[in-house]
Structures are given as C-alpha cells and as structure tokens.
Design an enzyme around this catalytic site. Structure first.
Site, PDB file in Angstrom:
ATOM      1  N   LYS A  49      71.690  56.087  28.057  1.00  0.00           N
ATOM      2  CA  LYS A  49      71.427  56.188  26.613  1.00  0.00           C
ATOM      3  C   LYS A  49      72.480  55.392  25.858  1.00  0.00           C
ATOM      4  CE  LYS A  49      68.247  59.492  27.072  1.00  0.00           C
ATOM      5  NZ  LYS A  49      66.906  59.074  27.294  1.00  0.00           N
ATOM      6  N   SER A 106      62.518  55.595  27.404  1.00  0.00           N
ATOM      7  CA  SER A 106      63.432  56.052  26.357  1.00  0.00           C
ATOM      8  C   SER A 106      64.359  54.974  25.802  1.00  0.00           C
ATOM      9  CB  SER A 106      64.269  57.229  26.850  1.00  0.00           C
ATOM     10  OG  SER A 106      65.235  56.815  27.778  1.00  0.00           O
TER      11      SER A 106
END
Length: 180
Positions: free
Chosen positions: A88, A45
């Site tokens: 993230k 990711s």
C-alpha cells in the site's frame, strides 16, 4: 589420459559446479533475506500504479537511515494477520490527523484536500472518517481507493514501523517500471 585422470577431472568439474551453484544459492538467500523483498500483487487495490499480477521488488534497507514518508509504496505485514504481506501507499505519518470527507483526504486539519495524482479515480463519498496516527505507525491506503482493503477497513488501523518490510522500488514483471 588414463581412467584415473579422467575420473579426477570429472570429479573436479562436478565439484566446481557444486561450488558455483552453492555460492549462487547463498547469494540469493542473502539478497532475499536482507536486501530485497519480492512481492506479487494479488488484487486491484494499487491500480493504476501497480496492476493485479504485477511483480515488484522492495528494498529492505530503505529505512535503515531514513524514515518512511508520505507517498512511499511499502511492503508490510498486514496488521490484522501478520502471516500476510500487503502493498500500500503511506498516506499518514506518525502524529498525523487524517479526515476523509466527501471522498477527499485532509491532513492535519487542513482546508485543502491532499493532492493525489496517483489514484485510479476519485473516491466514492462515504460517511466521514477521522484517524489519529500513533507514534511509530503509518496510515496506508491503496491507489484504487474504491477497491482497496486498507487502513480505513482494518481492525488494526495502522502499520507499525517495525512491521514495514521494504520500500517498493520497481516493478519487474510485466516489464520494468520504476515506481513512485
């Protein structure tokens, strides 16, 4: 030197090693609990910034005297299941309006998309999305937008400030790299 002196010296040597090992364990505990956060990246990711299997270090004190900001890579408790830590990038700050249209991100009703030189590839267009970031919360996305379970997909869309564990500072495996 008699046997009693040898035993006494051996005991002193053993105690000095116990002391050194004990102090090292205490220092490691304090560092890992209060200063740094160590994380292994389990998925793609965040590619190409952080690759699958990379190990990163976050600084727990980063936000003690400043606020998290757009572009920071953070380690945080996953909003849908806090026993998991996620890594993230912050895209939206408290109060921001985020619109995703035609594979581009627009902040606060701007006509110009957000410039993101860190993403792996352009986002595959999907239906338009609209988000309004609550106070004390952040909207986070992976750099590999087409393969990222991020704020767009979560049931609880935002990361509350008190769930942020650390700001990622560097990758230490494989090889050292300062992360931005």
């Amino acid at each position: 030197m008699n046997n009693a002196d040898k035993s006494k010296n051996n005991l002193k040597e053993i105690l000095s090693w116990v002391y050194v090992i004990g102090m090292a364990a205490i220092i490691a505990f304090v560092l890992n609990t209060f200063i740094i956060a160590n994380s292994k990246i389990p998925s793609e990711s965040m590619e190409n910034t952080i690759m699958t299997g990379d190990r990163v270090v976050g600084f727990r004190l980063s936000y003690l005297f400043s606020e998290p900001k757009r572009g920071d890579i953070i380690i945080f408790k996953f909003p849908d299941d806090e026993k998991f830590y996620y890594v993230k990038r912050i895209i939206g700050e408290p109060g921001d309006i985020i619109d995703i249209k035609d594979g581009k991100i627009y902040l606060n009703n701007s006509d110009t998309p957000l410039v993101e030189d860190y993403i792996k590839e352009e986002m595959v267009p999907e239906p338009d999305m609209h988000f309004e970031v609550p106070e004390d919360s952040y909207f986070c996305m992976g750099d590999n937008r087409n393969n990222s379970a991020d704020s767009r997909r979560w049931q609880n869309k935002y990361v509350h400030k008190d769930k942020i564990i650390a700001k990622v500072i560097f990758r230490y495996f494989p090889g050292f790299k300062i992360l931005k």
